[in-house]
Design an enzyme around this catalytic site. Sequence first.
Site, PDB file in Angstrom:
ATOM      1  N   GLY A 201     -56.307-125.439  56.726  1.00 20.82           N
ATOM      2  CA  GLY A 201     -56.706-126.818  57.013  1.00 20.82           C
ATOM      3  C   GLY A 201     -57.780-126.864  58.093  1.00 20.82           C
ATOM      4  N   ARG A 304     -42.163-124.205  61.446  1.00 26.67           N
ATOM      5  CA  ARG A 304     -41.125-124.666  60.491  1.00 26.67           C
ATOM      6  C   ARG A 304     -40.147-125.587  61.202  1.00 26.67           C
ATOM      7  N   GLN A 353     -28.740-150.516  43.842  1.00 29.71           N
ATOM      8  CA  GLN A 353     -29.833-150.484  44.824  1.00 29.71           C
ATOM      9  C   GLN A 353     -29.348-149.845  46.130  1.00 29.71           C
ATOM     10  N   GLU A 448     -46.287-123.519  54.779  1.00 28.18           N
ATOM     11  CA  GLU A 448     -45.418-122.909  55.792  1.00 28.18           C
ATOM     12  C   GLU A 448     -44.227-122.196  55.151  1.00 28.18           C
TER      13      GLU A 448
HETATM   14  C1  LIG Z   1     -51.519-132.879  71.365  1.00 28.30           C
HETATM   15  C2  LIG Z   1     -51.776-134.228  70.955  1.00 28.30           C
HETATM   16  C3  LIG Z   1     -52.566-134.390  69.784  1.00 28.30           C
HETATM   17  C4  LIG Z   1     -51.821-134.994  68.758  1.00 28.30           C
HETATM   18  C5  LIG Z   1     -51.731-134.124  67.586  1.00 28.30           C
HETATM   19  C6  LIG Z   1     -50.382-133.653  67.464  1.00 28.30           C
HETATM   20  C7  LIG Z   1     -50.167-132.941  66.176  1.00 28.30           C
HETATM   21  C8  LIG Z   1     -48.899-132.190  66.186  1.00 28.30           C
HETATM   22  C9  LIG Z   1     -47.832-133.050  66.327  1.00 28.30           C
HETATM   23  C10 LIG Z   1     -46.672-132.800  65.849  1.00 28.30           C
HETATM   24  C11 LIG Z   1     -46.297-131.574  65.150  1.00 28.30           C
HETATM   25  C12 LIG Z   1     -45.757-131.826  63.871  1.00 28.30           C
HETATM   26  C13 LIG Z   1     -45.862-130.533  63.157  1.00 28.30           C
HETATM   27  C14 LIG Z   1     -45.719-130.645  61.781  1.00 28.30           C
HETATM   28  C15 LIG Z   1     -46.796-130.270  60.842  1.00 28.30           C
HETATM   29  C16 LIG Z   1     -47.725-129.239  61.295  1.00 28.30           C
HETATM   30  C17 LIG Z   1     -49.006-129.458  60.631  1.00 28.30           C
HETATM   31  C18 LIG Z   1     -49.410-128.243  59.898  1.00 28.30           C
HETATM   32  C19 LIG Z   1     -49.626-128.554  58.477  1.00 28.30           C
HETATM   33  C20 LIG Z   1     -49.998-127.456  57.556  1.00 28.30           C
HETATM   34  C21 LIG Z   1     -49.628-126.138  57.941  1.00 28.30           C
HETATM   35  C22 LIG Z   1     -49.697-125.215  56.823  1.00 28.30           C
HETATM   36  C23 LIG Z   1     -49.929-123.871  57.372  1.00 28.30           C
HETATM   37  C24 LIG Z   1     -49.549-122.763  56.435  1.00 28.30           C
HETATM   38  O1  LIG Z   1     -49.067-122.918  55.361  1.00 28.30           O
HETATM   39  S1  LIG Z   1     -49.836-121.258  57.087  1.00 28.30           S
HETATM   40  C25 LIG Z   1     -49.271-120.121  55.896  1.00 28.30           C
HETATM   41  C26 LIG Z   1     -47.777-120.065  55.829  1.00 28.30           C
HETATM   42  N1  LIG Z   1     -47.361-118.955  55.059  1.00 28.30           N
HETATM   43  C27 LIG Z   1     -46.114-118.584  54.964  1.00 28.30           C
HETATM   44  O2  LIG Z   1     -45.246-119.233  55.495  1.00 28.30           O
HETATM   45  C28 LIG Z   1     -45.848-117.314  54.207  1.00 28.30           C
HETATM   46  C29 LIG Z   1     -44.411-117.172  53.849  1.00 28.30           C
HETATM   47  N2  LIG Z   1     -44.025-115.791  53.819  1.00 28.30           N
HETATM   48  C30 LIG Z   1     -43.373-115.186  54.844  1.00 28.30           C
HETATM   49  O3  LIG Z   1     -43.136-115.785  55.871  1.00 28.30           O
HETATM   50  C31 LIG Z   1     -42.949-113.751  54.637  1.00 28.30           C
HETATM   51  O4  LIG Z   1     -43.753-113.087  53.756  1.00 28.30           O
HETATM   52  C32 LIG Z   1     -41.491-113.712  54.145  1.00 28.30           C
HETATM   53  C33 LIG Z   1     -40.601-114.202  55.270  1.00 28.30           C
HETATM   54  C34 LIG Z   1     -41.281-114.525  52.911  1.00 28.30           C
HETATM   55  C35 LIG Z   1     -41.108-112.271  53.772  1.00 28.30           C
HETATM   56  O5  LIG Z   1     -41.280-111.414  54.854  1.00 28.30           O
HETATM   57  P1  LIG Z   1     -41.716-109.919  54.591  1.00 28.30           P
HETATM   58  O6  LIG Z   1     -43.009-109.979  53.917  1.00 28.30           O
HETATM   59  O7  LIG Z   1     -41.690-109.160  55.842  1.00 28.30           O
HETATM   60  O8  LIG Z   1     -40.649-109.338  53.562  1.00 28.30           O
HETATM   61  P2  LIG Z   1     -39.083-109.187  53.538  1.00 28.30           P
HETATM   62  O9  LIG Z   1     -38.512-110.301  52.761  1.00 28.30           O
HETATM   63  O10 LIG Z   1     -38.841-107.819  53.026  1.00 28.30           O
HETATM   64  O11 LIG Z   1     -38.546-109.242  55.038  1.00 28.30           O
HETATM   65  C36 LIG Z   1     -38.204-108.092  55.805  1.00 28.30           C
HETATM   66  C37 LIG Z   1     -37.211-108.473  56.867  1.00 28.30           C
HETATM   67  O12 LIG Z   1     -37.832-109.291  57.874  1.00 28.30           O
HETATM   68  C38 LIG Z   1     -37.138-110.502  58.021  1.00 28.30           C
HETATM   69  N3  LIG Z   1     -38.083-111.523  58.428  1.00 28.30           N
HETATM   70  C39 LIG Z   1     -39.111-112.010  57.706  1.00 28.30           C
HETATM   71  N4  LIG Z   1     -39.765-112.937  58.425  1.00 28.30           N
HETATM   72  C40 LIG Z   1     -39.137-113.033  59.603  1.00 28.30           C
HETATM   73  C41 LIG Z   1     -39.330-113.832  60.763  1.00 28.30           C
HETATM   74  N5  LIG Z   1     -40.311-114.740  60.827  1.00 28.30           N
HETATM   75  N6  LIG Z   1     -38.499-113.663  61.794  1.00 28.30           N
HETATM   76  C42 LIG Z   1     -37.490-112.771  61.744  1.00 28.30           C
HETATM   77  N7  LIG Z   1     -37.240-111.985  60.666  1.00 28.30           N
HETATM   78  C43 LIG Z   1     -38.048-112.113  59.627  1.00 28.30           C
HETATM   79  C44 LIG Z   1     -36.529-110.733  56.679  1.00 28.30           C
HETATM   80  O13 LIG Z   1     -35.484-111.659  56.739  1.00 28.30           O
HETATM   81  C45 LIG Z   1     -36.074-109.351  56.344  1.00 28.30           C
HETATM   82  O14 LIG Z   1     -34.913-109.067  57.083  1.00 28.30           O
HETATM   83  P3  LIG Z   1     -33.739-108.168  56.466  1.00 28.30           P
HETATM   84  O15 LIG Z   1     -32.794-107.965  57.589  1.00 28.30           O
HETATM   85  O16 LIG Z   1     -33.149-108.962  55.360  1.00 28.30           O
HETATM   86  O17 LIG Z   1     -34.381-106.904  55.971  1.00 28.30           O
HETATM   87  C1  LIG Z   2     -51.370-128.897  51.814  1.00 28.48           C
HETATM   88  C2  LIG Z   2     -51.399-127.419  52.078  1.00 28.48           C
HETATM   89  C3  LIG Z   2     -51.889-126.954  53.287  1.00 28.48           C
HETATM   90  C4  LIG Z   2     -51.947-125.600  53.551  1.00 28.48           C
HETATM   91  N1  LIG Z   2     -52.467-125.172  54.719  1.00 28.48           N
HETATM   92  C5  LIG Z   2     -52.574-123.840  54.957  1.00 28.48           C
HETATM   93  C6  LIG Z   2     -53.163-123.362  56.167  1.00 28.48           C
HETATM   94  O1  LIG Z   2     -53.578-124.123  57.012  1.00 28.48           O
HETATM   95  N2  LIG Z   2     -53.276-122.030  56.353  1.00 28.48           N
HETATM   96  C7  LIG Z   2     -52.821-121.131  55.436  1.00 28.48           C
HETATM   97  O2  LIG Z   2     -52.949-119.940  55.672  1.00 28.48           O
HETATM   98  N3  LIG Z   2     -52.254-121.552  54.289  1.00 28.48           N
HETATM   99  C8  LIG Z   2     -52.118-122.870  54.031  1.00 28.48           C
HETATM  100  N4  LIG Z   2     -51.546-123.308  52.867  1.00 28.48           N
HETATM  101  C9  LIG Z   2     -51.090-122.336  51.891  1.00 28.48           C
HETATM  102  C10 LIG Z   2     -49.582-122.213  51.851  1.00 28.48           C
HETATM  103  O3  LIG Z   2     -49.073-121.645  53.009  1.00 28.48           O
HETATM  104  C11 LIG Z   2     -49.182-121.409  50.618  1.00 28.48           C
HETATM  105  O4  LIG Z   2     -49.607-122.145  49.487  1.00 28.48           O
HETATM  106  C12 LIG Z   2     -47.705-121.148  50.587  1.00 28.48           C
HETATM  107  O5  LIG Z   2     -47.339-120.238  51.575  1.00 28.48           O
HETATM  108  C13 LIG Z   2     -47.229-120.640  49.214  1.00 28.48           C
HETATM  109  O6  LIG Z   2     -47.945-119.527  48.819  1.00 28.48           O
HETATM  110  P1  LIG Z   2     -48.663-119.447  47.391  1.00 28.48           P
HETATM  111  O7  LIG Z   2     -49.542-120.619  47.272  1.00 28.48           O
HETATM  112  O8  LIG Z   2     -49.264-118.109  47.306  1.00 28.48           O
HETATM  113  O9  LIG Z   2     -47.507-119.605  46.335  1.00 28.48           O
HETATM  114  P2  LIG Z   2     -46.870-118.445  45.486  1.00 28.48           P
HETATM  115  O10 LIG Z   2     -46.225-117.476  46.394  1.00 28.48           O
HETATM  116  O11 LIG Z   2     -47.846-117.929  44.515  1.00 28.48           O
HETATM  117  O12 LIG Z   2     -45.741-119.270  44.729  1.00 28.48           O
HETATM  118  C14 LIG Z   2     -45.820-119.651  43.375  1.00 28.48           C
HETATM  119  C15 LIG Z   2     -44.409-119.586  42.753  1.00 28.48           C
HETATM  120  O13 LIG Z   2     -43.929-118.246  42.820  1.00 28.48           O
HETATM  121  C16 LIG Z   2     -42.645-118.219  43.379  1.00 28.48           C
HETATM  122  N5  LIG Z   2     -42.443-116.986  44.166  1.00 28.48           N
HETATM  123  C17 LIG Z   2     -43.341-116.345  44.951  1.00 28.48           C
HETATM  124  N6  LIG Z   2     -42.773-115.269  45.521  1.00 28.48           N
HETATM  125  C18 LIG Z   2     -41.492-115.223  45.103  1.00 28.48           C
HETATM  126  C19 LIG Z   2     -40.391-114.340  45.358  1.00 28.48           C
HETATM  127  N7  LIG Z   2     -40.490-113.304  46.183  1.00 28.48           N
HETATM  128  N8  LIG Z   2     -39.216-114.609  44.748  1.00 28.48           N
HETATM  129  C20 LIG Z   2     -39.095-115.659  43.932  1.00 28.48           C
HETATM  130  N9  LIG Z   2     -40.093-116.532  43.656  1.00 28.48           N
HETATM  131  C21 LIG Z   2     -41.280-116.314  44.233  1.00 28.48           C
HETATM  132  C22 LIG Z   2     -42.571-119.440  44.294  1.00 28.48           C
HETATM  133  O14 LIG Z   2     -41.232-119.851  44.502  1.00 28.48           O
HETATM  134  C23 LIG Z   2     -43.381-120.445  43.481  1.00 28.48           C
HETATM  135  O15 LIG Z   2     -42.526-121.045  42.548  1.00 28.48           O
HETATM  136  C24 LIG Z   2     -51.490-124.668  52.584  1.00 28.48           C
HETATM  137  C25 LIG Z   2     -50.984-125.139  51.366  1.00 28.48           C
HETATM  138  C26 LIG Z   2     -50.945-126.481  51.108  1.00 28.48           C
HETATM  139  C27 LIG Z   2     -50.415-126.955  49.796  1.00 28.48           C
END
Ligand SMILES: CCCCCCCC/C=C\CCCCCCCCCCCCCC(=O)SCCNC(=O)CCNC(=O)[C@H](O)C(C)(C)COP(=O)(O)OP(=O)(O)OC[C@H]1O[C@@H](n2cnc3c(N)ncnc32)[C@H](O)[C@@H]1OP(=O)(O)O
Ligand SMILES: Cc1cc2nc3c(=O)[nH]c(=O)nc-3n(C[C@H](O)[C@H](O)[C@H](O)COP(=O)(O)OP(=O)(O)OC[C@H]3O[C@@H](n4cnc5c(N)ncnc54)[C@H](O)[C@@H]3O)c2cc1C
Length: 664
Positions: A201, A304, A353, A448
């Site tokens: 974003g 989160r 409702q 997220e």
């Molecule tokens: C100041 C004033 C001005 C005013 C403005 C104010 C504004 C703010 C105001 C209020 C705030 C409100 C806020 C709300 C909104 C915020 C706005 C933002 C909007 C948009 C944001 C969007 C941003 C994004 O999307 S960024 C991209 C996000 N991407 C993801 O989240 C990716 C998801 N994937 C993962 O996290 C990882 O890949 C995973 C967790 C799915 C898998 O992890 P891995 O790859 O390591 O694989 P494993 O499954 O094998 O895991 C191994 C092991 O590690 C453990 N694990 C994984 N993650 C964690 C962790 N984080 N912590 C601890 N442990 C972790 C996992 O459980 C496994 O453990 P085991 O014991 O089972 O082995």
């Molecule tokens: C409005 C918006 C704002 C965003 N802002 C940001 C940002 O600021 N920065 C940033 O970096 N990203 C941002 N993103 C991206 C966002 O974080 C990703 O889209 C999100 O993490 C999901 O990843 P993906 O799109 O690759 O989905 P995918 O992982 O491709 O998911 C597609 C499908 O596959 C399934 N899937 C994937 N992996 C598995 C698994 N291991 N097991 C079972 N099912 C699985 C999911 O459940 C889903 O149904 C934003 C997205 C949106 C929509």
Amino acid sequence: MERDSSPSDQFHRYKNLIQNGDNPDITKERQGASFNLYNMQCFVYENDHKLQRRQEILEFVESHREFDDPVHPHFLNRDEQIDRATRKCLAMVDNLDAIDVTDYFDEAPLYQLLTIGRELHCLSLHYGMFLPTIQVHTEKSLILGPFQMAASKAILGTFAQTELGHGSNLSKLETTATYDATTKEFVIHTPTMSAGKWWPGGLGKSANYAAVMAQLYTSGESKGPHLFMVQLRDNAHAPLPGVTVGDIGPKLGNNANDNGFLIFDHYRIPRRNMFMKYSKVEADGTYIPPPHAKLGFGAMVLVRLLMIRDQTCQLGAAAVIAIRYSAVRHSAVRQGEINEGEGEVQILDYRTQQYRLLPQLARSFPSSQRMRSRNSTSKYVTKQINNNANMELLPELHALSSGLKAVITWEVAQGIEQLRLSCGGHGYSRASAFPDMYAYAVGGCTYEGENIVMLLQVARFLMMIAKEVRSGNPKLAEIAEYIAKPDAVTARISSWKTCSDEDIIHDFEAVTRKLIFATFDRLTTLERTMKKKEAWNACSIDLCKAARMHVKTYLVKNFLARVRTCEDPASRTVMHTLAKLYAFDLISGGGGHFMKGGFLSEKQFNEVQLGIYEMLAAIRPDSVALADSWAISDLELRSVLGRRDGNVYPALLEWAQQSPLNQN
Ligand SMILES: CCCCCCCC/C=C\CCCCCCCCCCCCCC(=O)SCCNC(=O)CCNC(=O)[C@H](O)C(C)(C)COP(=O)(O)OP(=O)(O)OC[C@H]1O[C@@H](n2cnc3c(N)ncnc32)[C@H](O)[C@@H]1OP(=O)(O)O
Ligand SMILES: Cc1cc2nc3c(=O)[nH]c(=O)nc-3n(C[C@H](O)[C@H](O)[C@H](O)COP(=O)(O)OP(=O)(O)OC[C@H]3O[C@@H](n4cnc5c(N)ncnc54)[C@H](O)[C@@H]3O)c2cc1C
């Protein structure tokens, strides 16, 4: 063809019909409340100081002309939306003294809602992820530099993690950061098309910096994903050589935000630009690993938690709109009469409702409340980590934040849709605010951490606990203690009036425990004949179900516990009924789990259904006052249907008048 008068003139004729004062129906509803509104509002916001701050911030924004909207934002095209949001962002940042900027739970989000409205904008990622990333991942001695620059508007950042080819699976991100010990620089590179960053974003047009997640390579070895501070644009805001950047185009919602793409061509940054609080690369290329492998994902955990509160407030606002509208909707269009000849009724009187509205209202309270205490847990855990590597609580916090994020964003999105439907045709108009709310909420199901992926993280945690319990030597996190309790054969739930909180908790815990162990047994059986990951995939639907129930049990327990802290007896009584409605509605919706193996008898299930009817009737007279207890101003609500004064129809006419199609 000549016309007698323009559409605008016609509207002005109708405008004369605007009522003076509040709609009498809504006034009557307020007068009939069984509790004191102020006491309830203090309970909802925890104390009168927070309530007073809401009012002060509202008055501040209302008194500043730079926050006004000359044209209603719904009638703007995308360029204009972005211009408007940017203008508002500047005004917002120029007036930050109005709030406590560190209060990300109450003051900052309220201020943002009042100034800009309900959508992501060019600063969302800066405040929502970039600054938290700096806070979580920067060494204390360095934090002032970039943080001050960010706060003073010298840099505007985003969080660039997701790529075209990978989002959920961080371990497979393709962008590389290769350390060059001769120049003491990292070379950031996009090796393939699918490695292009996509989605961040504020990246498309606004940000000049980004926290970039890239695979670290040093001394020829891969060290997994790490975060780097990368400058993208120069002082004239042009992309720097080696950086290609742009906007990804319109989306389902949040179109005032310039989500972008980003491609690097062997782009060099100084070594110190790696976020080195937990893992480090020394000048000679030596890698120092973090005390816990997943500390690098810490900013996501924090965000989160913030999202949970933020999203729940959206559901609260949606419930306020639908309840107020349901109180005033009855006379303009005939909806039918309950008692023939007695005239129409407010649609709020229909049990169907109430069933659409009140469980959603109930749902909006517990998660917003408990997040305050989760926030303290998060601070506590961060402190433990900083005070030298006590990582014990990290898996619990990760499981809880992932689970709550997944369950709550889904329930909020579904709830908003249900509430939209409850307002009939007017709910479909953007004037209602529901479409924008839904688009905002549903985005939270994906960003997220995609919800299913997050639930599977919870399931990993639960399966680990189940294994420990079965091994007879459990070391249980507080949220999982119930998993080690003895099995219960029958449910305790009886009529809603006589069943105690303990009965409800007992039944939720027992059902969840059963689900967890049934899934665990299935998984271990499958693992005898399959590879671990195949077995996991084969029962992943059950794993998600167990994870969902675990989170719902947590929410029910916490709602009931929070209600017990309410000091005002009248408020406590109503809130307690609402908490029971919340629990009974979950049982009714998850009937299959509860009735499995005869745990809940048919008679008990019928009691649950009947209880829902009775509780809807009991809460009905307080519903408008309960909506008011959210203390949301009209400016914050931004909904014609949800106006506090209930004067919906003239306001709808006035809103439609602004449509550009009516200008000529
Ligand atoms: C100041 C004033 C001005 C005013 C403005 C104010 C504004 C703010 C105001 C209020 C705030 C409100 C806020 C709300 C909104 C915020 C706005 C933002 C909007 C948009 C944001 C969007 C941003 C994004 O999307 S960024 C991209 C996000 N991407 C993801 O989240 C990716 C998801 N994937 C993962 O996290 C990882 O890949 C995973 C967790 C799915 C898998 O992890 P891995 O790859 O390591 O694989 P494993 O499954 O094998 O895991 C191994 C092991 O590690 C453990 N694990 C994984 N993650 C964690 C962790 N984080 N912590 C601890 N442990 C972790 C996992 O459980 C496994 O453990 P085991 O014991 O089972 O082995
Ligand atoms: C409005 C918006 C704002 C965003 N802002 C940001 C940002 O600021 N920065 C940033 O970096 N990203 C941002 N993103 C991206 C966002 O974080 C990703 O889209 C999100 O993490 C999901 O990843 P993906 O799109 O690759 O989905 P995918 O992982 O491709 O998911 C597609 C499908 O596959 C399934 N899937 C994937 N992996 C598995 C698994 N291991 N097991 C079972 N099912 C699985 C999911 O459940 C889903 O149904 C934003 C997205 C949106 C929509």
